[in-house]
Design a protein around this motif. Structure first.
Motif, short mmCIF file in Angstrom:
data_model
loop_
_atom_site.label_atom_id
_atom_site.label_comp_id
_atom_site.label_asym_id
_atom_site.label_seq_id
_atom_site.Cartn_x
_atom_site.Cartn_y
_atom_site.Cartn_z
N LEU A 357 0.88 -1.14 -0.01
CA LEU A 357 0.04 0.02 0.04
C LEU A 357 0.91 1.35 -0.02
O LEU A 357 0.52 2.36 -0.93
N THR A 358 1.87 1.30 0.70
CA THR A 358 3.01 2.36 0.80
C THR A 358 3.41 2.71 -0.41
O THR A 358 3.72 3.82 -0.88
N ALA A 359 3.93 1.47 -0.98
CA ALA A 359 4.61 1.56 -2.39
C ALA A 359 3.61 1.94 -3.38
O ALA A 359 4.13 2.85 -4.33
N GLU A 360 2.24 1.61 -3.36
CA GLU A 360 1.46 1.96 -4.12
C GLU A 360 1.08 3.50 -4.34
O GLU A 360 1.16 4.13 -5.35
N LYS A 361 1.14 4.16 -3.11
CA LYS A 361 0.91 5.39 -2.81
C LYS A 361 1.94 6.18 -3.46
O LYS A 361 1.70 7.54 -4.02
N LYS A 362 3.07 5.86 -3.36
CA LYS A 362 4.42 6.68 -3.84
C LYS A 362 4.55 6.10 -5.50
O LYS A 362 5.53 6.77 -5.83
N GLY A 363 3.91 5.29 -6.12
CA GLY A 363 4.24 5.18 -7.40
C GLY A 363 5.20 3.98 -7.79
O GLY A 363 5.80 4.46 -8.70
N LEU A 364 5.57 3.37 -6.70
CA LEU A 364 6.89 2.29 -6.64
C LEU A 364 6.38 0.90 -7.06
O LEU A 364 5.28 0.48 -6.82
N ASN A 365 7.21 0.13 -7.77
CA ASN A 365 6.74 -0.95 -8.35
C ASN A 365 7.69 -2.10 -7.30
O ASN A 365 8.77 -2.19 -7.48
N LEU A 366 6.95 -3.01 -6.83
CA LEU A 366 7.42 -4.04 -5.82
C LEU A 366 7.54 -5.38 -6.66
O LEU A 366 6.55 -5.80 -6.90
N LYS A 401 9.49 8.68 -6.90
CA LYS A 401 8.25 8.30 -7.47
C LYS A 401 8.60 7.82 -8.92
O LYS A 401 9.27 8.18 -9.72
N GLY A 402 7.89 6.36 -9.20
CA GLY A 402 8.08 5.67 -10.42
C GLY A 402 9.20 4.74 -10.39
O GLY A 402 9.43 4.27 -11.50
N GLY A 403 10.05 4.82 -9.38
CA GLY A 403 10.95 3.94 -9.13
C GLY A 403 10.50 2.52 -8.98
O GLY A 403 9.46 2.06 -8.90
N SER A 404 11.61 1.41 -9.02
CA SER A 404 11.23 -0.05 -8.73
C SER A 404 11.90 -0.49 -7.65
O SER A 404 13.32 -0.25 -7.27
N ILE A 405 11.47 -1.39 -6.93
CA ILE A 405 12.27 -2.34 -5.88
C ILE A 405 12.13 -3.69 -6.06
O ILE A 405 10.72 -4.18 -6.29
N ALA A 406 13.03 -4.29 -6.04
CA ALA A 406 12.84 -6.00 -6.30
C ALA A 406 13.93 -6.59 -5.09
O ALA A 406 14.81 -6.16 -4.57
N VAL A 407 13.24 -7.85 -4.86
CA VAL A 407 13.77 -8.75 -3.89
C VAL A 407 14.35 -10.04 -4.61
O VAL A 407 13.19 -10.63 -5.26
N HIS A 408 15.53 -10.34 -5.05
CA HIS A 408 16.04 -11.60 -5.58
C HIS A 408 16.44 -12.29 -4.80
O HIS A 408 17.26 -12.03 -3.70
N VAL A 409 16.51 -13.75 -5.20
CA VAL A 409 16.72 -15.12 -4.55
C VAL A 409 17.61 -15.53 -5.45
O VAL A 409 17.28 -15.96 -6.38
N SER A 422 17.22 -4.78 -3.91
CA SER A 422 17.67 -3.57 -4.76
C SER A 422 16.89 -2.76 -4.94
O SER A 422 15.55 -2.90 -4.99
N ASP A 423 17.08 -1.43 -5.17
CA ASP A 423 16.40 -0.19 -5.51
C ASP A 423 16.89 0.56 -6.70
O ASP A 423 18.00 0.59 -7.11
N THR A 424 16.01 1.49 -7.22
CA THR A 424 16.65 2.46 -8.28
C THR A 424 16.68 3.87 -7.54
O THR A 424 16.17 4.93 -8.26
N LEU A 478 25.87 6.23 -7.00
CA LEU A 478 24.91 7.41 -6.84
C LEU A 478 24.28 7.84 -7.79
O LEU A 478 24.72 7.79 -9.08
N GLY A 479 22.80 8.07 -7.63
CA GLY A 479 21.84 8.44 -8.68
C GLY A 479 20.98 7.09 -9.26
O GLY A 479 20.29 7.45 -10.13
N LYS A 480 21.53 6.03 -9.13
CA LYS A 480 21.24 5.08 -9.63
C LYS A 480 20.44 3.76 -8.64
O LYS A 480 19.81 3.04 -9.52
#
Length: 494
Positions: A357-366, A401-409, A422-424, A478-480
């Motif tokens: 929900l927090t990520a959706e409000k901020k426009g992030l892709n989990l 906003k508009g970034g993405s967060i991923a959990v890799h295994v 990881s995040d952007t 930095l920045g990525k």
């Protein structure tokens, strides 16, 4: 008087050396004299008997003492090393070869004479010296009979006064003194050589004692203390002890510095925490005072807004205090681990759902990769959930906003899995990567989005993973974006 170890050893060595030299000299002289007397007495053992048998004046047993004295005098001239005495059966000296006044005794003890007659193999045997009441000499003796009746004894002193005088003159010869001087010089040289060797062997101990004194004077700090160099090529005990002491002092110095640094960080942490606690408390107090003093003048909407802000401040205080207690328990080793086997994918999706929900409000892709995470692991599920939640929450706060967060295994081998979050987002400066796991450290470009953060999340993550025998690593540009990763033991399927 304070003496060094070398001085004490040197004095002891000199005393022992002198004592041994005196003992050896005395023993050698005594052995030499005994051997000499033994040889001379055995050599002249039958002298008195032959004189008795070869001289009618003595053999017939009818004595003209004046003629006997002349005979003794003649014999003494032929053999200056001998002195001749005739004593009766009671030991009384009847006549002799010496000049008048030279003989100091009137009687001699007959026990040594009888002992030599009965047991000639017991030589050397010493008898009384008629010329000296306090001296004894080796001798030759023979009994004198007249028709089987004992008349007395012919008592011959071997090495008499003339012999001793001549021997002392020889001993005073310059060559003998020169030989004695060379012997003494050799002994002195030996003593000096031993002292030099002793100095050589005790010098490392003295250096070690000086080093320890320097360390003590510097209050056990070796930063500005120059110590001796103990070569690793030498394996003697002193060099090994010196290296061990230096290693021990170096370790103590490092621990002192670590304690000082830890104390400094603790003070800084208390300062930051006091500031972090004061900010929401001041805000909470201010809104509550407004509500208390002007409650009737505020509209219902304003009251709800003030109450909402106050509740947020209370929630931040609660989270910050919980983090403080959690970090304190970690540092004190008061947190225990309860490992169990569970499905890692289910835990990851539970954490994603909590922040969706927090990520959706901020426009992030989990996202989760792979989408089907059927990996059984062995860990503490509650502690691992805390780590994942902290890392995902941290990524959400630092990703625009508009970034993405991923959990890799990722599976590295049959026993290990790697989890990556990881995040952007904004990334972290390279020179700050080693500091972000310190308590209360926040990157200079961190985004708190109006919320007061204690900076304890990553320190708690590192401590919890360490308890589970895992290690967290970070990579960032930095920045990525940023990527945190840690390993977990995998439950092997059978």
């Amino acid at each position: 008087m304070n003496l060094s170890l070398y001085q004490k050893l040197a004095v002891s060595l000199v005393v022992i050396f002198c004592f041994i030299c005196a003992l050896v000299y005395s023993w050698s002289k005594q052995l030499e004299l005994t051997s000499k007397h033994h040889g001379e007495q055995n050599l002249h053992l039958a002298l008195a008997e032959h004189l008795v048998q070869d001289n009618p004046l003595i053999k017939e047993g009818v004595y003209d003492y004046a003629a006997l004295e002349n005979l003794f005098h003649t014999l003494m001239l032929l053999g200056p090393a001998f002195e001749f005495y005739f004593v009766d059966e009671n030991g009384k000296i009847l006549t002799y070869s010496a000049e008048p006044g030279k003989v100091k005794r009137t009687h001699i003890n007959l026990a040594p004479l009888k002992k030599l007659i009965n047991n000639p193999d017991a030589a050397p045997i010493y008898g009384d010296n008629p010329r000296n009441k306090a001296q004894q000499k080796i001798f030759s003796v023979a009994p004198v009979f007249n028709n089987d009746k004992l008349q007395g004894y012919l008592y011959v002193i071997i090495g008499g006064e003339a012999y001793d005088t001549s021997l002392n003159t020889i001993k005073n010869n310059d060559k003998l003194w020169l030989a004695a001087l060379w012997l003494g010089s050799a002994l002195v040289f030996l003593l000096i050589a031993m002292l030099i060797l002793l100095r050589f062997f005790t010098n490392p101990i003295q250096r070690l004692a000086r080093d320890v004194s320097k360390i003590e004077a510097a209050n056990y700090s070796i930063t500005d203390t120059k110590l001796s160099n103990y070569s690793t090529q030498k394996s003697n005990e002193v060099h090994s002890l010196g290296r061990s002491i230096q290693a021990m002092v170096t370790r103590i110095d490092e621990q002192f510095k670590e304690l000082e640094q830890s104390d400094k960080q603790r003070k800084e942490l208390l300062t930051h925490l006091s500031h972090d606690l004061r900010t929401p408390l001041a805000s909470l107090q201010g809104f509550l005072e407004v509500l208390n003093q002007s409650g009737a003048q505020l509209s219902a909407k304003e009251q709800r807004e003030y109450l909402h802000v106050s509740l947020n401040n209370c929630d931040q205080l609660k989270q910050l205090i919980e983090q403080i207690f959690e970090l304190a328990h970690l540092e004190n080793g008061e947190i225990s681990i309860h490992k169990e086997t569970f499905n890692l994918g289910e835990l990851i999706y539970d954490c994603i759902a909590k922040f969706s929900l927090t990520a959706e409000k901020k426009g992030l892709n989990l996202t989760v990769e792979p989408a089907i995470c059927d990996f059984p692991v062995v860990a503490d599920i509650a502690k691992l959930e805390r780590v994942l939640s902290n890392l995902i929450d941290n990524a959400i706060r630092h990703t625009p906003k508009g970034g993405s967060i991923a959990v890799h295994v990722k599976r590295i081998d049959q026993k290990q899995l790697f989890v990556q979050v990881s995040d952007t987002g904004v990334g972290i400066k390279h020179d700050e990567l080693n500091a972000i796991f310190n308590p209360h450290y926040q990157a200079s470009n961190s985004h708190n989005e109006g919320r007061q953060q204690g900076g304890l999340g990553l320190a708690i993550c590192k401590g919890l993973l360490k308890l589970m025998d895992s290690e967290i690593n970070v990579q960032s540009e930095l920045g990525k974006g940023t990527m945190f990763s840690f390993n977990l033991p995998q439950k092997i399927k059978v």
